[in-house]
Scaffold this motif. Structure first.
Motif, PDB file in Angstrom:
ATOM      1  N   LYS A 109       4.728  32.655  35.870  1.00 42.62           N
ATOM      2  CA  LYS A 109       4.139  31.412  36.382  1.00 42.62           C
ATOM      3  C   LYS A 109       2.958  31.714  37.299  1.00 42.62           C
ATOM      4  N   SER A 110       3.131  32.735  38.169  1.00 42.94           N
ATOM      5  CA  SER A 110       2.045  33.108  39.068  1.00 42.94           C
ATOM      6  C   SER A 110       0.821  33.578  38.284  1.00 42.94           C
ATOM      7  N   LEU A 111       1.069  34.435  37.275  1.00 45.14           N
ATOM      8  CA  LEU A 111      -0.046  34.927  36.457  1.00 45.14           C
ATOM      9  C   LEU A 111      -0.701  33.789  35.678  1.00 45.14           C
ATOM     10  N   GLN A 112       0.123  32.866  35.166  1.00 41.62           N
ATOM     11  CA  GLN A 112      -0.445  31.719  34.465  1.00 41.62           C
ATOM     12  C   GLN A 112      -1.303  30.867  35.401  1.00 41.62           C
ATOM     13  N   GLY A 113      -0.806  30.682  36.636  1.00 48.81           N
ATOM     14  CA  GLY A 113      -1.593  29.934  37.609  1.00 48.81           C
ATOM     15  C   GLY A 113      -2.905  30.637  37.934  1.00 48.81           C
ATOM     16  N   GLN A 114      -2.814  31.978  38.145  1.00 53.05           N
ATOM     17  CA  GLN A 114      -4.029  32.736  38.427  1.00 53.05           C
ATOM     18  C   GLN A 114      -4.999  32.669  37.254  1.00 53.05           C
ATOM     19  N   LEU A 115      -4.446  32.790  36.034  1.00 58.54           N
ATOM     20  CA  LEU A 115      -5.303  32.723  34.849  1.00 58.54           C
ATOM     21  C   LEU A 115      -5.974  31.357  34.738  1.00 58.54           C
ATOM     22  N   ALA A 116      -5.188  30.290  34.973  1.00 58.34           N
ATOM     23  CA  ALA A 116      -5.764  28.950  34.920  1.00 58.34           C
ATOM     24  C   ALA A 116      -6.863  28.787  35.975  1.00 58.34           C
TER      25      ALA A 116
END
Length: 201
Positions: A109-116
């Motif tokens: 989730k953190s990586l997805q947020g950072q990617l977004a």
């Protein structure tokens, strides 16, 4: 008195019967003893040995049964301990797996947020760059148009100025030529007044 003698008679009969039974029992015991005495010694020894062997076998069976019971009890305890340990390890593994899964899910989730966020920032940067390039192109076009207009205007002014200068120079030249001619005529007349020939001077 007669009743007493009658009672004594009955008592005597009972005593007699009791003695007879005792004698019969004694005879039976004596007969058995006689039979035992008459048995061969080897048979008695064999029976005694068989009895001892049976007793020994019985004791051995009891010990064997006791050992088997102890072994079975120990095996059951070991099985219970193994089951408890496996259950504990399985529960611990489940906890570790669940915790690891939660950590991985949080990391994803953190990586997805950072990617977004990075994608949004990249998109915004791309839009900013595109807008800046478009603005630059518009500015360059505007400046080029102004430069072209100024160049045309300067050329127009330059040509006009040159024409004006040339006209003024021509006018001045004509003026000075007229002035020179006038001065020369006046100078000639004055020389002639003094009797001088301008051609000889």
């Amino acid at each position: 008195m007669p009743p007493k003698s009658k009672g004594k008679g009955r008592k005597g009969v009972k005593q007699e019967q009791k003695r007879n039974r005792a004698e019969s029992q004694d005879e039976e015991k004596y007969g058995k003893a006689a039979l035992e005495v008459d048995m061969p010694r080897e048979r008695l020894v064999a029976w005694r040995d068989m009895s001892w062997q049976a007793k020994a076998d019985n004791e051995a069976l009891k010990r064997r049964l006791w050992d088997l019971e102890k072994a079975l009890q120990q095996a059951q305890e070991d099985k219970r301990d193994i089951h408890e340990e496996m259950t504990r390890q399985y529960q611990e593994l489940q906890k570790q797996t669940a915790a690891h899964g939660q950590r991985l899910e949080a990391k994803v989730k953190s990586l997805q947020g950072q990617l977004a966020t990075r994608l949004q920032e990249s998109q915004q940067t791309q839009e900013t760059v595109t807008q800046a390039l478009a603005e630059r192109d518009r500015t360059i076009t505007q400046l080029q148009g102004r430069l072209d207009a100024m160049e045309r205007e300067y050329e127009k002014i330059l040509h006009g100025s040159l024409d004006l200068v040339l006209a003024k120079m021509a006018e001045a030249r004509q003026h000075w030529e007229e002035v020179g001619t006038t001065i020369a005529v006046e100078h000639k007349e004055r020389l002639q007044e003094f009797g001088l020939n301008p051609l000889q001077i």
